[in-house]
Design a protein around this motif. Structure first.
Motif, PDB file in Angstrom:
ATOM      1  N   SER A  21      -5.885  11.800   0.685  1.00 23.76           N
ATOM      2  CA  SER A  21      -5.642  10.419   1.090  1.00 23.76           C
ATOM      3  C   SER A  21      -6.159   9.532  -0.042  1.00 23.76           C
ATOM      4  N   PHE A  22      -5.617   8.338  -0.127  1.00 20.78           N
ATOM      5  CA  PHE A  22      -5.945   7.469  -1.263  1.00 20.78           C
ATOM      6  C   PHE A  22      -6.723   6.243  -0.791  1.00 20.78           C
ATOM      7  N   HIS A  36       0.790   4.279  -2.708  1.00 20.15           N
ATOM      8  CA  HIS A  36       0.650   5.705  -2.353  1.00 20.15           C
ATOM      9  C   HIS A  36       1.765   6.541  -2.985  1.00 20.15           C
ATOM     10  N   GLY A  37       2.988   6.075  -2.799  1.00 19.52           N
ATOM     11  CA  GLY A  37       4.136   6.842  -3.280  1.00 19.52           C
ATOM     12  C   GLY A  37       4.132   6.982  -4.788  1.00 19.52           C
ATOM     13  N   GLU A  45       0.826  -1.200   0.000  1.00 20.80           N
ATOM     14  CA  GLU A  45       0.000   0.000   0.000  1.00 20.80           C
ATOM     15  C   GLU A  45       0.866   1.258   0.000  1.00 20.80           C
ATOM     16  N   GLY A  46       1.935   1.225   0.779  1.00 19.96           N
ATOM     17  CA  GLY A  46       2.852   2.368   0.815  1.00 19.96           C
ATOM     18  C   GLY A  46       3.480   2.624  -0.544  1.00 19.96           C
ATOM     19  N   GLN A  47       3.807   1.548  -1.243  1.00 20.14           N
ATOM     20  CA  GLN A  47       4.374   1.698  -2.591  1.00 20.14           C
ATOM     21  C   GLN A  47       3.347   2.321  -3.536  1.00 20.14           C
ATOM     22  N   ALA A  87       1.526   9.527  -5.823  1.00 23.18           N
ATOM     23  CA  ALA A  87       1.985  10.894  -5.524  1.00 23.18           C
ATOM     24  C   ALA A  87       2.942  11.381  -6.613  1.00 23.18           C
TER      25      ALA A  87
END
Lengths: 794, 157
Positions: free
Chosen positions: A724-725, A683-684, A679-681, A687
C-alpha cells in the motif's frame, strides 16, 4: 431546477459518477458493440523481422469458407491511401530534418518488424478470417535484422530514406559552456543507465469497428482511442483525403490507454477503408499477443551522463548523451518523446548552470516506440535521480541533503532552465521534508539494522522529480516542431431548466472526467453536481479537441470548461441585470444566485436559464437568446508538477527477491479538484513505475522475435507484488491557469523507478554494489550479491 | 455444433454453438452479455472471471460445452435489481476502479474470495487477487475495496 442541497465542488473527494455502469457490467467498450452484417478482420502479420516480400499468394484464402475479401498492400496503393503520420519532428544537429519514411497500411515490398501487417482477411467470423489468413502464402527474401539499437548504424538499412538507421541526431543546450563547466568541475560523476523497453498494456486490447454509409458517402468508426478528433483528422485529411465531416469517430468507454492509444494505427485505417470496399461493417479486435506485437512500446534508451560538482558539492554542469530505439516506423509522438519531452526536463528540480544533451533516434526491426505514461520524462528523471544518488554516495553526503543544497531555491521562480523550459512556480524542500517524515527517514538505519538481524538487506531510495505537462502552449509546441495545436476545447450548454451539458474535447479512459469536470462546473455555478452531465468521445457531439495524454485533461481541458462557464456567468449577469432592472455592474454572482449588490433582489441560476430560452422578458435587442458558450483554451506555459517519492525495500540474499516494504509519495500538483481521483492516479503511476523497475521488460531476441509477447512471459505487477502507498501533498498553485491546477496522471510513473532502484542499490551498498539495471529481477539481484561476495573473497 | 443449455443469471439460455466455443464467447457473443471481458489469451488477466456453480472461474479457460447445466453468474447478475452487491458498493466507495475493464473480473473474484473467508486479511486479499491484473489502480484501492466489501458482507477485519 432542483433545490440546491449539496455542492460537491472543487476539492471534494466525490465518488465517481461513472462507476455504476462499470461495476454492473454495463460499460460499452468498442468490442461490446456489434453491427448487423459486420464482417471480422484478421491481419496476417510478418513472422520475420526484416525481409523483402517476393510474392504474396492470396488465391486459396479468397476461396476459403466464410471469407468475404482479402486485401494486400497493392490494393491500398491502388487506392492511394496514405499511412500514419508523425505529429512532431525535430531538426538535426547538421541542419537536416528528421527522416520520415512512409508507413504503408499494409506492407509494400518489405516487412520491417515481427507483426508488420501484410494482408487483411475479412470473413463472416473471426475464426474463418484467421483460418483464411493461414492459407496466404508469403515468399520472403530475408534480410539481416537490426535489433541492437546502440549499434543500429552499422546494421542493414531498414528504410531507403533513413541512412545509417538514424531518424534524427538532435541536440539541446550549450555544448561549449557545458564542456567548460565540466572541465573546471572538482568532481565529475559518470553513469551509464538503460531505460528498459516496456509495453503499455492497457487492459482493453485495441479494437476498431468501421462502417460505411453509401447514402451519404460517410464513415463511422468506433475505436479505442485517447483522442477521437485527432484520429478523425489523421484518417480524413492524411490517409483518405475525405472531408472530416464524412467521418465520425467515436471512442466510447476505453479500457486504459497510457499513451498507447494516442496514435492512429494501421488497423483502424484498414477497417475504415475495407468497410467501403466490401460494403459491410468491418470489425477487428486484437488478442493480447497482437497487442504485444503491434501496440507502440515505450522507453528503450541508453543514457551516458556526466555531472560536474564544485568544491561545495553544487552542480556546475550536466551532459547527457542518449541513444534511443524508435523501432521500425515513426508514429505520432515518437520523435518528441525522447527529445523535447526528455531533454527539456534534464534540469529536474536543480539549479544547473550549464546543460547539454544529444539524442540519436535509431530505427530497428522492432515495433514503434512512442508515448507510454510519462513519455520522455520518466527517462529524464531516471537518469538524473540515479546520478544524484550516485553523486551523493561518491561525495559522502546524505542523498536528501545533497538534493537539498542543489534545489532551485523557492525565491528563484519563475526559473529559466538551461534546456528551454521556464518553470513558473515550485517549492521543492517542503515535499522532500514531508516525504522524509512520512517514511520516517531519520530512523531508517534502525530499520536497516533490524532487517540485517533477520538476514535481509534493507535499503531506502529517493527520487525528486519534475515534469512538464498539460500539453500545452501551441506557440511553443509549434516553434519546437509540433505539427498540431495543443489547446483544448469545451462547450457548456445550459439547458432551459438550468441543468448543464458539458461537451469536452478531452477523453476519459479511466481518469474520471465525468466526475472531476462536473465538480468544476458545479463549484463555479453553485449547483448540484448531479445537474451536470459530461459528454466526451464522439466527434459528432463534442467540439474539435485534442484528447487526453501528457497529463493535460484538467490543466487544459478543465481550464477550457472553466473559461466557458465564466462566459456563461457573464452572459447570465446581463440577463439578471435586465430582469432585476439593475446595472450589470451591480450584479454579484454567489452561491448560484445573481444578486443586486446591497439589496435582497435576486434571481436563481435556473430562472436565468429559463429566461434565456423563453425570452419574453429579455434584452433581445442587445443580447442573443439561449445560454451556451464555447471556449478554446491555449495555455501560456506548461504546468510543472513536482514531488519526492521515497521507496524502502528489503532484499532477500537467498533468492534475490526485492520486496517493496514502504512507499511515501509527496507531490505538488497545485490545487486538487478531486483528491480521491488524484490519489488513484498516483497509485497507478507508482505501480507502473515499480513494474518497470522490478518486473517488466520487453525483450526481442537477436532475430527480432519478441520473446515477451504474452502475460506468461511479460511480467505485469500483480496485487501481491506491491505494497500500500502513503500519499501526501504540498501545494503551490500553478500560475498558468485560473484553476491553479497542474497534472497528476504521469507523476507516479515518472517518480518511482529511480526511487526503487536507488533503494535496491542502497540495500546492497554494504556489499559494495553500486549499480543495478532495470528490471531488478531476482536473478539479477542474486547475481549482484554473488558477484560482490566473490570479489570480497578474492 | 450442438445445442447447449445453461443457467445464466437465473435465466435458462439455450444456444447452438460450435464444439470449440469458449464459455466467455458464449456469454459475450451468443447471449450478448458484454460485462465479462477478454483481456488476454492465456488465462492470466482475470477480466473474464464469472461464478460457475458458486466458484470463480476464468470463462476463457473453459468450453461452453463443459458448462452444460451449470448455474452461472456474471457481473450483470450480481446486483439485486437496482441495489448493488455490497462488494460493488465497496468498489464505488473506495475508488477501486478506473477504466473499468478489469473491474467485472475483480469484483467476481473478490466476492468468491470473501464468500470463502469473510475475515480475510490484506495479505490474503493480495494473494487472492493474484489471478486478476489491473493496470490502472496499483491495486491499493482494490485491496481497500475488498476489505470494505468483506466488512459489509459480515467480516470482522
Amino acid at each position: 431546477m432542483n433545490e440546491v442541497t449539496k455542492i460537491d465542488g472543487i476539492g471534494s473527494s466525490v465518488r465517481r459518477t461513472e462507476d455504476k455502469k462499470f461495476l454492473t457490467g454495463k460499460g460499452k467498450y468498442t468490442d461490446d458493440i456489434n453491427r448487423p452484417g459486420q464482417v471480422q478482420a484478421y491481419f496476417l502479420r510478418s513472422d520475420v523481422a526484416h525481409a523483402k516480400i517476393k510474392k504474396i499468394d492470396v488465391k486459396d484464402a479468397q476461396s476459403a469458407p466464410g471469407v468475404v475479401g482479402v486485401f494486400t498492400g497493392d490494393d491500398i496503393a491502388a487506392d492511394k491511401v496514405g499511412g500514419p503520420i508523425c505529429g512532431w519532428v525535430v531538426p538535426c544537429r547538421d541542419g537536416s530534418a528528421t527522416k520520415e519514411p512512409p508507413h504503408p497500411l499494409l506492407a509494400q515490398g518489405k516487412v520491417r518488424f515481427v507483426g508488420d501487417a501484410i494482408a487483411v482477411v475479412l470473413a463472416e467470423t473471426a475464426e474463418q478470417a484467421k483460418s483464411g489468413a493461414e492459407l496466404i502464402e508469403v515468399d520472403y527474401e530475408e534480410l539481416s535484422p537490426v535489433v541492437d539499437f546502440e549499434n543500429a548504424g552499422e546494421g542493414a538499412q531498414i528504410h531507403d530514406e533513413v541512412p545509417n538507421n538514424c531518424y534524427f541526431d538532435w541536440e539541446l543546450g550549450d555544448e561549449k559552456a557545458t564542456a567548460d563547466a565540466l572541465s573546471s568541475a572538482k568532481k565529475i560523476v559518470k553513469l551509464r543507465v538503460r531505460n528498459n523497453r516496456l509495453v503499455p498494456n492497457a487492459m482493453e486490447p485495441r479494437c476498431a469497428l468501421a462502417e460505411f454509409d453509401n447514402l451519404d458517402d460517410s464513415y463511422t468508426l468506433h475505436t479505442t482511442s485517447q483522442n477521437p478528433h485527432l484520429t478523425r483528422l489523421v484518417l480524413a485529411a492524411f490517409m483518405f483525403a475525405i472531408p472530416e465531416s464524412k467521418l465520425r469517430v467515436i471512442a466510447p468507454d476505453v479500457g486504459g490507454g497510457f499513451g498507447s492509444k494516442i496514435y492512429v494505427y494501421i488497423e483502424e485505417a484498414v477497417c475504415v477503408w475495407a468497410s467501403k470496399k466490401v460494403g459491410r461493417p468491418v470489425k477487428w479486435t486484437a488478442d493480447r499477443t497482437q497487442a504485444f506485437l503491434t501496440d507502440c512500446h515505450g522507453r528503450d534508451h541508453v543514457n551516458d551522463v556526466q555531472l560536474g560538482l564544485d568544491e561545495n558539492n553544487k552542480i556546475v554542469g550536466l551532459r547527457v548523451d542518449t541513444v534511443c530505439n524508435l523501432g521500425a516506423y515513426l508514429s505520432a509522438f515518437s520523435v518528441v518523446v525522447p527529445t523535447y519531452l526528455h531533454g527539456t526536463l534534464l534540469s529536474g528540480q536543480y539549479d544547473i548552470p550549464a546543460i547539454y544533451t544529444n539524442v540519436k533516434g535509431m530505427a530497428t526491426n522492432t515495433v514503434n516506440v512512442d508515448a507510454y505514461r510519462g513519455a520522455g520524462r520518466p527517462e529524464a528523471t531516471y537518469l538524473l535521480e540515479r546520478t544524484m544518488e550516485t553523486a551523493a554516495r561518491e561525495v559522502g553526503m546524505d542523498p536528501a541533503e545533497f538534493r537539498r543544497i542543489n534545489f532551485i531555491p523557492k525565491g528563484a521562480f519563475p526559473y529559466q532552465t538551461q534546456v528551454a523550459l521556464q518553470y513558473d512556480i515550485g517549492d521543492y524542500e517542503p515535499h522532500l521534508d514531508k516525504a522524509m517524515e512520512m517514511i520516517d527517514y531519520s530512523n531508517f538505519e534502525k530499520r536497516r539494522a533490524e532487517a540485517a538481524k533477520r538476514g535481509m538487506y534493507r535499503g531506502i531510495g529517493i527520487s525528486s522529480y519534475i515534469e512538464a505537462c498539460g500539453l500545452a502552449p501551441s506557440a511553443v509546441v509549434g516553434a519546437l516542431g509540433g505539427r498540431v495545436g495543443q489547446w483544448e476545447s469545451a462547450s457548456v450548454r445550459v439547458n432551459p431548466t438550468g441543468t448543464i451539458s458539458v461537451f469536452t474535447g478531452s477523453h476519459s479512459h479511466g481518469q474520471g472526467h465525468a466526475t472531476t469536470f462536473a465538480q468544476i462546473v458545479a463549484d463555479k455555478l453553485g449547483i448540484p453536481m448531479e445537474n451536470v452531465e459530461v459528454v466526451h468521445g464522439d466527434t459528432d457531439k463534442t467540439p474539435f479537441g485534442m484528447g487526453s495524454y501528457g497529463s493535460r485533461s484538467l490543466a487544459s481541458g478543465g481550464s477550457a470548461i472553466s473559461k466557458a462557464v465564466d462566459k456563461i456567468i457573464n452572459k447570465s449577469k446581463k440577463i439578471a441585470a435586465h430582469l432585476l432592472e439593475a446595472s450589470e455592474d451591480d450584479i454579484d454572482f454567489k452561491d448560484g444566485k445573481f444578486v443586486v449588490g446591497g439589496t435582497d433582489k435576486e434571481k436563481a441560476f435556473g430562472e436565468i436559464a429559463l429566461a434565456a430560452y423563453v425570452p419574453h422578458n429579455y434584452p433581445l435587442e442587445t443580447l442573443e437568446p439561449g445560454l451556451e458558450e464555447n471556449a478554446f483554451y491555449d495555455p501560456t506555459n506548461f504546468v510543472y508538477p513536482s514531488g519526492t517519492h521515497i521507496a524502502e525495500v528489503e532484499v532477500d540474499p537467498a533468492t534475490g527477491v526485492v520486496q517493496v516494504v514502504d512507499w511515501a509519495a509527496c507531490d505538488d500538483f497545485g490545487n486538487l479538484v478531486n483528491p480521491m481521483i488524484v490519489e488513484g492516479q498516483v497509485h497507478g503511476g507508482i505501480a507502473q513505475g515499480i513494474g518497470q523497475a522490478l518486473l517488466e521488460d520487453a525483450h526481442y531476441d537477436e532475430n527480432g522475435q519478441l520473446l515477451t509477447a504474452s502475460y506468461m512471459d511479460y511480467c505485469m505487477p500483480r496485487a501481491d507484488d506491491l505494497p500500500s502507498f502513503k500519499v501526501g501533498y504540498t501545494t503551490t498553485p500553478s500560475t498558468v491557469n485560473d484553476l491553479g491546477v497542474k497534472g497528476c496522471g504521469e507523476a507516479g510513473a515518472i517518480a518511482s523507478p529511480p526511487a526503487l532502484i536507488n533503494a535496491v542499490i542502497d540495500a546492497l551498498s554494504p556489499l559494495g554494489v553500486t549499480d543495478m539495471s532495470m528490471p531488478a529481477t531476482p536473478q539479477k539481484v542474486w547475481k549482484a550479491i554473488q558477484d560482490s561476495q566473490s570479489v570480497a573473497a578474492e | 455444433m450442438g445445442e447447449i443449455s445453461l443457467k445464466l443469471n437465473g435465466e435458462l439460455e439455450t444456444r447452438d454453438v460450435a464444439d470449440n466455443t469458449l464459455l466467455v464467447d458464449f456469454i459475450r457473443e451468443h447471449v450478448g452479455l458484454t460485462g465479462t471481458h477478454v483481456g488476454c489469451d492465456t488465462s492470466q488477466c482475470g477480466a473474464c472471471v464469472i461464478h460457475l456453480d458458486g466458484v470463480s472461474v476464468k470463462a476463457c479457460t473453459i468450453l461452453a460445452k463443459q458448462a452444460v447445466g451449470a448455474d452461472i453468474t456474471t457481473i450483470e447478475g450480481l446486483a439485486d435489481g437496482d441495489e448493488l452487491h455490497p462488494m460493488q458498493e465497496a468498489f464505488h466507495e473506495n475508488h477501486g476502479l478506473q477504466c473499468g475493464f478489469c473491474t467485472p473480473g475483480m469484483v467476481m473474484s473478490a466476492v468468491e474470495m470473501v464468500n470463502k473467508n469473510k475475515d480475510i486479511s490484506e495479505d490474503e486479499i493480495r494473494e487472492g487477487l493474484e489471478g486478476n491484473i489491473c493496470r490502472c489502480t496499483g491495486y491499493h484501492n482494490i485491496v481497500q475495496s475488498v476489505k470494505a466489501g468483506a466488512a459489509k458482507m459480515g467480516g470482522k477485519n
